[in-house]
Every structure is written in structure tokens, then in C-alpha cells.
Scaffold this active site. Structure first.
Site, mmCIF file in Angstrom:
data_model
loop_
_atom_site.group_PDB
_atom_site.id
_atom_site.type_symbol
_atom_site.label_atom_id
_atom_site.label_comp_id
_atom_site.label_asym_id
_atom_site.label_seq_id
_atom_site.Cartn_x
_atom_site.Cartn_y
_atom_site.Cartn_z
ATOM 1 N N ASP A 335 -9.368 2.226 -17.485
ATOM 2 C CA ASP A 335 -9.924 2.400 -18.816
ATOM 3 C C ASP A 335 -11.322 1.806 -18.837
ATOM 4 O O ASP A 335 -11.815 1.321 -17.818
ATOM 5 C CB ASP A 335 -9.014 1.774 -19.879
ATOM 6 C CG ASP A 335 -8.815 0.278 -19.662
ATOM 7 O OD1 ASP A 335 -9.343 -0.262 -18.668
ATOM 8 O OD2 ASP A 335 -8.140 -0.360 -20.485
ATOM 9 N N ASP A 611 -4.376 -1.350 -20.566
ATOM 10 C CA ASP A 611 -3.727 -2.429 -21.317
ATOM 11 C C ASP A 611 -3.240 -2.010 -22.694
ATOM 12 O O ASP A 611 -2.736 -2.831 -23.449
ATOM 13 C CB ASP A 611 -4.675 -3.618 -21.471
ATOM 14 C CG ASP A 611 -5.971 -3.246 -22.186
ATOM 15 O OD1 ASP A 611 -6.131 -2.071 -22.570
ATOM 16 O OD2 ASP A 611 -6.825 -4.135 -22.367
ATOM 17 N N ASP A 615 -1.899 3.639 -22.632
ATOM 18 C CA ASP A 615 -1.942 3.599 -21.171
ATOM 19 C C ASP A 615 -0.553 3.499 -20.543
ATOM 20 O O ASP A 615 -0.412 3.657 -19.327
ATOM 21 C CB ASP A 615 -2.757 2.387 -20.692
ATOM 22 C CG ASP A 615 -4.210 2.460 -21.104
ATOM 23 O OD1 ASP A 615 -4.784 3.559 -21.006
ATOM 24 O OD2 ASP A 615 -4.762 1.443 -21.539
ATOM 25 N N ASN A 679 12.697 -0.108 25.851
ATOM 26 C CA ASN A 679 13.814 -0.850 26.450
ATOM 27 C C ASN A 679 15.104 -0.042 26.410
ATOM 28 O O ASN A 679 15.892 -0.042 27.355
ATOM 29 C CB ASN A 679 14.016 -2.179 25.718
ATOM 30 C CG ASN A 679 12.978 -3.213 26.112
ATOM 31 O OD1 ASN A 679 12.346 -3.091 27.162
ATOM 32 N ND2 ASN A 679 12.781 -4.210 25.267
ATOM 33 N N ASN A 704 16.232 -9.339 21.918
ATOM 34 C CA ASN A 704 15.651 -8.798 20.694
ATOM 35 C C ASN A 704 15.362 -9.895 19.681
ATOM 36 O O ASN A 704 14.335 -9.900 18.999
ATOM 37 C CB ASN A 704 16.618 -7.762 20.102
ATOM 38 C CG ASN A 704 15.892 -6.706 19.298
ATOM 39 O OD1 ASN A 704 14.892 -6.168 19.762
ATOM 40 N ND2 ASN A 704 16.388 -6.413 18.119
ATOM 41 N N ASP A 708 11.564 -11.281 18.379
ATOM 42 C CA ASP A 708 11.237 -11.134 16.953
ATOM 43 C C ASP A 708 10.742 -12.424 16.307
ATOM 44 O O ASP A 708 10.177 -12.376 15.211
ATOM 45 C CB ASP A 708 12.464 -10.630 16.182
ATOM 46 C CG ASP A 708 12.551 -9.110 16.180
ATOM 47 O OD1 ASP A 708 11.485 -8.479 16.317
ATOM 48 O OD2 ASP A 708 13.653 -8.568 16.069
#
Length: 862
Positions: A335, A611, A615, A679, A704, A708
Site C-alpha cells: 500500500d 494494514d 487489505d 550411498n 547417517n 547429520d
């Protein structure tokens, strides 16, 4: 019991176009209002007031953390694995999933609570006539048929038809987008098809009184108001955002891949005569291995880090994944008032008809504003703030909405500019004893026709050429200004004023008001445009004002499309016709939503900053709805992000932060899926040619899990500058290609490793599994640093936490086969030193191959 409406719905059509008596009859009320008993009865049958923030149930937030496709695949595979006896490894995975979900739950709950506190406000009350007396009631207790009293500063509690009004001006910017207050008049005649802004005989929920007084009868409350119509649209089914759509598609892609490969690997191992349970556990371990089980945790952690950074900029994030959507937006719709402009009207200059700044025009306007004792227009306060005087009127013609001007008679000596002496010499000022001056101020369209001469900058007068002055005023208006005219006439001091005296005036000049561009708005627009985000202005203001504002902040405004033009096109044609339009003016609330929908239909990722009630629908329809803490409640509720300081600079920061977060999330997905796919392919091949399983299921899961741990730090990893220069999007095809290309490269070097182990060192099952466990873990750590950036590995600095965690995991991996009890549990033994050296050489070659390949295919890492 069915709801009984107190309004006669057979006549509930364009109440603003009907006489007051009919409106009162339709709501079964009188000009004296309702009795308390009738009001209480009606309140029991009417809808609840709107705009309250409803906190989501904690259980719903918690369940939502575990219902995405990736989590479902993980949980399902893990439960089967645990049911078949792999309780330890399954428990580890379940713990990881639970922890990541709890992290997301904690952050979203905290954000939800913060917004609830933000939306909490002091109790608002309204004045209504009950039993013939004025009573104060809660805003939510106002009912249809109530007669409300309004004065300056009051919120309008419902949609209502004016019964009486005196110099009433209402700020309806939240509904219409207009910067300036709207004039309201109970006696005005309004057509049935009038727009919201043109309905001058009604007041509506969502607006407030700037000045004047009024009495009005309520015709609609709750969801039956204009406000309620917008709120109903906001309550429609949630719109799936770009990030949600991308993560869901990626999740189901993995689900299909896991299902097919798991079944094939299980069948092949079973055909080879291996035990059914071992074959199934091996297949399930590979399924879990290819799935990036840390993705929910990585996403939650990345978003939490992003939310904290945004909080430091006084931004509340209601929906966490909106941070990543911020990084993906290609269009930001905004706006005007308070975002691109200050939202505070100011007097920029007072000029003569030929454009020269004039102290005299300024002084006359200030005298007019100060001397009048009737209705004080908000613009009067702005004039007096720019030029303070204390004037007393000898007589006054108050402002009214038909004349649209105000005249005061003041002593001539009050005007101290040198050209005062010229007054008695001009034909239209020839009255004997002209010791006073009539000063008139009002709209150009009503003052200019009353003038016969015009005063130049040097004080001289000449016959007025109306067209020239009107053209100058139109030019100022086209630049986004509001313009008032000032005129004067010499008169006797003892004179009873009438409208007839507002003739034969001398046109003194113009007052130029503007809502100036906000400091830093142009820089913020430039920053967003440099980052590949088109800024689109959507406003209810006039086309001229919208164009001027856009040009002031650097938004291209060659073409301005109005709401009337929008109404003639369907969404598909709108998307094509206005693809390059950057300014939309004179739009209604649903026009804004149509613009957002059309942009999304043309594959744009759309952010919307607004706002007002007008809107709210667009905020809900956008990928990222952005509002501010001063917004109406329904707008804040529809938004995903709430700014405590309204401005595009904060949004620009959010875009950069969103891209950083998104980039780090995609890093993890690319790295993990390619490494895990490589893998999995390697293990599948090895299981076909080796007389034993290449890795035990628990070794696969431990590998794994260890790889990670550093990936958890990717959430706070450094991001190369070039990755922040353009929007980041989900590209499923690119992810698939990346996974296949770099995954298969990993498989090639895994097969080389197999050859070294079997043919070079004649490794048996335990030695093979131990050596490959170490090699696979170190390979994933090394490739993490190579593939986290499109730059050469030595030209991109990783986060310190990523380096430290990777070193720690490498040390643990190398030490694990040498730690007796742990090695026994995991089925490992210490590899010979010479074998480790050979594997180290293969690892170096693998990293070099990755560096060459990513330089040949740079697009896969952007």
C-alpha cells in the site's frame, strides 16, 4: 434456534440510497434508539464481534509438526524397523523427529502467544442511546437499531446510516486506502451503486471520526458489515504457500523413491537367499538412510534462527515458513500510506497563481484557519503548525460541505505584507471605508469561479484567466498533492456576512499539501529491485497521486491501471495484460486480492504489505502476508508477519534473511539427498556382488546420524553474497538432477573404494564394513564443504560451528573402531594404517572430482 435478524432483509439494499425514515423502519428503531431490553434481546441473536485473534489449540500446532510427508515417511519406516527388533536405532530416529517437532512447536506457540499479546488492546466503548439516554457500552454490545453518537476520535462501532451530522470528517483509510479524511453529511443524496468512498451519508466499521459530530443508526454489525465481508473471505480455506508446496512435492518424491528402491532391494536380497529379517532390515535401513531425517529439524532450526533475527528488528513471525517464503518472493505488493509515504499530511508550500512561494498566501491561510470558530478542518491544524498566528474574526461564514469553503472577515491591519496598500485601488475593492479583509479558503473548484482578478508575486493584480490557474492546480494535483485555494476581498469592518459577499474575489494563491515519501523508502525500493523483487504499488488513492508517489520512490509508473479497468478483465486476462504494470490505483479490497491471485497464477511468489480492512483478503491470498502492529485486527490476523515498525526497509531485511534461511535449507537437502542416494546405490550394488552385507543396518543408521550432526549447524552457515541477489525457489527438477549427478559420482568413488578393499587388501566382512563405515562418514563430511557453495571450496568461508562439529564427528568416526565396547556393539574393528592411507587418497580424488563437476554444472548449486 434460528437467528432472527432485526433488520428487514427485504429492503436491505443500498441503505445509503434510501431516506432516513425508511432505514429506521427497516431496522425497527427510532431516532431515540432502542430500549435496553430490546438491545439485550438483539445482542443474543446477532453474530459475535469480529477481529479477535483466536489462538490455535496447542495440540493442533503440535500435531502439525509431524504431519508433513517427510515426517510421515520417517515415522512409518522407523516404527516398522522397531517392530522387527531394531529398537535402539529406531529410538534414535524417533528422538530426532520428536526433538525437531518440539522445536517447531515451541517456536510457533511462542509466536502465536506474542501475536495474541500484540493484538490485545484496551477495551473500546461506544456511546449509544438506550431508553432515551446516552449510555456507554462495549463495542461488541452495539446492535442493529442502536443509535450511536460520534465525535472526534471515536471509532465507528458498526455500519450505520447518518441521522444528523455537523462538519463530520471520517478517516476511512483502512477501508478505502484514501490518505485524506472523507467528508460525511447526513443530508447527502447517494446513488445505490456508489463506491465505499463515495457513500457520504454513512459511516462504517473500521473507520474513525477525525472531526465534527454525528448521530447514526446502526444497520449492520459483525459479519454483516463491510468489515465482516472481508473477514469472511479471510476465513476461507488456507492458501498453500510456495514453500509449503515445494516441501510437500519434495517429500512425496522421496516417498515414491524410497518405496520403489526399498522393495527392489529387499526382493533382490531375498532372492539371493539371505535371511528374510536381515534383508528387510537392510532395505529399511537404506530407506531411512536416503531420507533426510534431519530435514524437519534443520528447517525448524533455520526458521527459529531467522525468527530471532527478525525479532531483533521488531518483527513478529506468526507462521515460521513465511521466513523462507520471504526469500522466494519475486513481487512485493504494498500500500502507499505509511509505507511509501509518511502517512502524515504536511503543508509543502504556499504559492501564487504563477507558482512563486508567497508569505502573503501563507499568512492569509493561517489567519483564516485561526480566526474561524466553527468547524476546524484537520488541514487547519497543519496550516497553523506551519505558520502560527492568533487571529479573531469580525464575522464568519462557516465551512459547509455544499460550499466547500470557509470565509472570515478580519481587520485589514492583521495582514502585514507590503502589498496591502493596493487593496483600495482596485475596482472590486472600491467600497468606502474598506478597513476589513474577507479571507476565503477552500477547494479550487468552488473558490476559483468566485474570483475576478488574480494577484501576482509582486503584489499587482490583473484580470483572472481561470483556465490558466485551473491548469496549474491540476498539475499540482497530478503530482500527488492536495490543493486548496486562497482568495480575498476588501470590505467594511461592520458588515454582516452572507454567501453573496463571496463574490468579486481576488485569487491570492494556492496551498499545496502532500503526504511525502517516507525517508528511506526510495532506497528500500531500490534495494528490493536490485535483489530481483518487483515492487508493485496498490492503492485506493487517485491515479495522479499513485503515479506521483511511485515516481518519488523509484517505482516505474508509465502505466497506471485503475480499479475500473481491473473490473473488466478476468483473472487469466489480468495476469497477461498487466504483467509489467507496477502501479494500481482507485482499487477496492477485492481488486487487491484479484491482483495478488493473478500474479500468483503467472508463477510469481507474492508478498503483500498492508494494514487496513481493505487489505485483509489480499494479505490472506498472498504467499507472504505482511502487516503492522497498528493495523486493524483482521489485517493482523490474516498476515503471516507483523511489523512493529512499518517500512519497506524492514521488509528488505526480511527478504535477505529469508533467502539466507532458504539457501541453507536447500544446502542440507542437496547435500544429504545426493550423499544418501549415492550411498544407497553403492550399498545396493555391493549387496549384489558381495557374499555379505556391505554395512550392517545399525552401521548405516549410525553413519547417517553422525553425518547429520554437522548438518544441524547449516542453519547458521555463511551464505555467499551472490546467493542473496535473486529470489530462491523450489526447483524439483534441479534437485533431482543434483541428486542423481553428484550421487552417482559418489557411487563411482564408492565402487573404487570397494575395489581397493576387496582386490587391493582382500578385506573380509568385518574389515570391509569397518573401513567403509569410516570412509563413508569422512566422505560425507568432506563433500559437505565442497557442495555447500558454488565457489571453489577455498573461496567460501563456512560457519565456525560447521567446521568444529565436522572435526568432532571425524575424530569420533576414526576413534570408534578402536574403542572396544563401542566397536563390538557396532560390529567394527580397527582398519590397518596402510588401508586408511589408501582410502585417504581416494577421498582426495573424490573432492577434486566434485570441484571439477560443480564448475562444469554451476547452475545446480544456485
Amino acid at each position: 434456534m434460528p437467528r432472527r435478524s432485526p433488520i428487514d432483509t427485504t429492503q436491505q439494499v443500498a441503505y445509503w440510497a434510501r431516506p432516513v425514515d425508511e432505514v429506521l423502519g427497516s431496522v425497527r428503531s427510532t431516532s431515540e434508539g432502542l430500549s435496553q431490553a430490546e438491545a439485550t434481546e438483539r445482542r443474543a441473536t446477532e453474530a459475535d464481534p469480529l477481529g479477535e485473534h483466536r489462538r490455535r489449540p496447542a495440540l493442533r500446532i503440535l500435531i502439525g509438526q509431524y504431519t508433513n510427508p517427510i515426517s510421515i515417511v520417517l515415522i512409518g519406516a522407523t516404527i516398522v524397523s522397531m517392530a522387527l527388533g531394531d529398537v535402539l536405532d529406531g529410538s534414535i530416529i524417533i528422538a530426532i523427529i520428536a526433538a525437531s517437532g518440539l522445536l517447531g512447536f515451541w517456536q510457533e506457540s511462542r509466536a502465536d502467544n506474542a501475536v495474541a499479546e500484540l493484538l490485545a488492546s484496551v477495551q473500546v466503548k461506544a456511546r449509544v442511546l438506550r431508553d432515551g439516554r446516552v449510555a456507554e457500552v462495549r463495542l461488541g454490545d452495539v446492535v442493529v437499531g442502536d443509535v450511536v453518537e460520534l465525535s472526534a476520535g471515536d471509532l465507528v462501532p458498526a455500519d450505520a446510516r447518518l441521522l444528523q451530522s455537523r462538519e463530520l470528517q471520517v478517516d476511512a483509510s483502512a477501508l478505502t486506502g484514501e490518505s485524506f479524511p472523507l467528508e460525511k453529511d447526513a443530508a447527502a443524496i447517494v446513488e445505490a451503486d456508489a463506491t465505499v468512498a463515495a457513500r457520504s451519508n454513512v459511516v462504517q466499521l473500521g473507520s474513525h471520526v477525525v472531526s465534527g459530530t454525528a448521530r447514526a443508526v446502526v444497520v449492520a454489525t459483525g459479519r454483516d458489515t463491510e468489515f465482516g465481508g472481508v473477514a469472511h473471505a479471510v476465513a476461507a480455506a488456507d492458501v498453500r504457500t510456495a514453500f509449503e508446496f515445494g516441501i510437500a512435492r519434495f517429500g512425496w518424491l522421496l516417498a515414491r523413491l524410497v518405496a520403489v528402491l526399498t522393495v527392489l532391494i529387499f526382493i533382490v536380497n531375498w532372492i539371493y537367499g539371505r535371511p528374510v529379517l536381515d534383508s528387510l532390515l537392510f532395505a529399511l535401513s537404506l530407506a531411512v538412510g536416503i531420507t533426510p531425517q534431519m530435514l524437519p529439524a534443520i528447517v525448524s532450526l533455520s526458521l527459529s534462527v531467522g525468527a530471532r533475527h527478525l525479532a531483533q528488528r521488531r518483527v513478529v513471525v506468526k507462521r515460521l515458513d513465511a521466513i523462507e517464503d520471504l526469500g522466494a518472493i519475486t513481487v512485493l505488493c504494498t500500500d502507499k500510506t505509511g509505507t511509501l509515504t509518511t502517512g502524515a499530511v504536511e503543508l509543502s508550500r504556499a504559492v501564487t497563481a504563477d507558482g512563486v512561494r508567497s508569505d502573503r498566501v501563507m499568512q492569509l491561510a493561517a489567519i483564516n484557519a485561526s480566526a474561524q470558530r466553527g468547524f476546524r478542518n484537520p488541514l487547519d491544524a497543519i496550516i497553523l503548525a506551519a505558520h502560527a498566528v492568533d487571529a479573531t474574526a469580525l464575522a464568519e461564514l462557516p465551512y459547509d460541505f455544499q460550499r466547500k469553503r470557509l470565509s472570515v472577515l478580519v481587520p485589514r491591519g492583521m495582514v502585514d505584507t507590503p502589498d496591502n496598500e493596493l487593496l483600495d485601488e482596485t475596482p472590486n475593492h472600491s467600497s468606502a471605508g474598506s478597513s476589513a479583509l474577507l479571507v476565503t479558503k477552500g477547494s479550487v473548484g468552488t473558490v476559483l469561479p468566485l474570483c475576478v482578478t488574480v494577484r501576482a508575486a509582486d503584489g499587482g493584480e490583473s484580470p483572472l484567466t481561470t483556465s490558466e490557474v485551473q491548469a496549474f492546480a491540476d498539475q499540482l494535483a497530478a503530482e500527488g498533492n492536495r490543493v486548496l485555494a486562497v482568495a480575498s476581498r476588501a470590505m467594511p469592518a461592520l458588515h454582516a456576512l452572507s454567501v453573496d459577499d463571496e463574490t468579486d474575489l481576488t485569487f491570492e494563491g494556492l496551498l499545496v499539501f502532500r503526504d511525502p515519501a517516507k525517508a528511506g523508502a526510495a532506497e528500500a525500493v531500490a534495494s528490493l529491485q536490485d535483489a530481483g523483487v518487483r515492487v508493485v504499488l496498490i492503492t485506493g488513492d487517485s491515479a495522479a497521486t499513485a503515479r506521483a508517489t511511485a515516481e518519488a520512490v523509484g517505482i516505474p509508473a508509465d502505466t497506471v491501471v485503475t480499479g475500473q479497468e481491473l473490473g473488466a478483465l478476468d483473472t487469466a486476462r489480468l495476469a497477461v495484460a498487466f504483467r509489467d504494470v507496477r502501479v494500481f490505483a482507485e482499487v477496492e479490497p477485492m481488486h487487491k486480492a484479484r491482483i495478488v491471485s493473478a500474479l500468483r497464477a503467472s508463477r510469481e511468489v507474492v508478498g503483500f504489505l498492508g494494514d487496513g480492512i481493505n487489505d485483509a483478503v489480499a494479505l490472506h491470498a498472498a504467499d507472504v502476508g505482511i502487516s503492522v502492529d497498528t493495523a486493524v485486527d483482521v489485517a493482523k490476523q490474516a498476515a503471516s508477519v507483523v511489523l512493529l515498525e512499518k517500512g519497506l526497509d524492514v521488509v528488505a531485511d526480511g527478504v535477505r534473511l529469508g533467502r539466507r534461511t532458504f539457501a541453507n535449507t536447500l544446502k542440507y537437502i542437496r547435500l544429504t539427498t545426493s550423499a544418501n542416494f549415492g550411498n544407497m546405490a553403492s550399498l545396493a550394488v555391493a549387496s549384489l556382488v558381495l557374499p555379505f552385507l556391505p554395512l550392517l543396518p545399525r552401521q548405516i543408521l549410525l553413519l547417517n546420524f553422525l553425518s547429520d550432526i554437522p548438518a544441524m549447524t547449516i542453519a547458521a552457515d555463511e551464505v555467499d553474497r551472490e546467493q542473496l541477489k535473486k529470489p530462491i525457489h523450489w526447483n524439483l527438477r534441479r534437485l533431482q538432477v543434483f541428486m542423481l549427478v553428484f550421487g552417482l559420482l559418489s557411487t563411482v568413488f564408492d565402487l573404487i573404494t570397494f575395489a581397493v578393499l576387496v582386490w587391493g587388501f582382500g578385506a573380509g566382512s568385518v574389515e570391509f564394513q569397518s573401513a567403509w563405515f569410516v570412509m563413508s562418514t569422512l566422505t560425507e563430511l568432506a563433500v559437505l564443504f565442497s557442495l555447500r557453495t558454488a565457489r571453489p571450496i577455498w573461496k567460501s568461508r563456512p560457519a565456525v560451528a560447521l567446521v568444529l562439529s565436522s572435526v568432532a564427528v571425524a575424530v569420533v568416526t576414526l576413534a570408534l573402531p578402536y574403542i572396544g565396547p563401542a566397536a563390538t556393539v557396532m560390529g567394527l574393528e580397527p582398519p590397518p594404517a596402510l588401508l586408511l592411507a589408501a582410502l585417504g587418497a581416494v577421498l582426495v580424488l573424490y573432492i577434486a572430482a566434485n570441484e571439477v563437476l560443480k564448475r562444469r554444472m554451476p547452475g545446480l548449486l544456485h
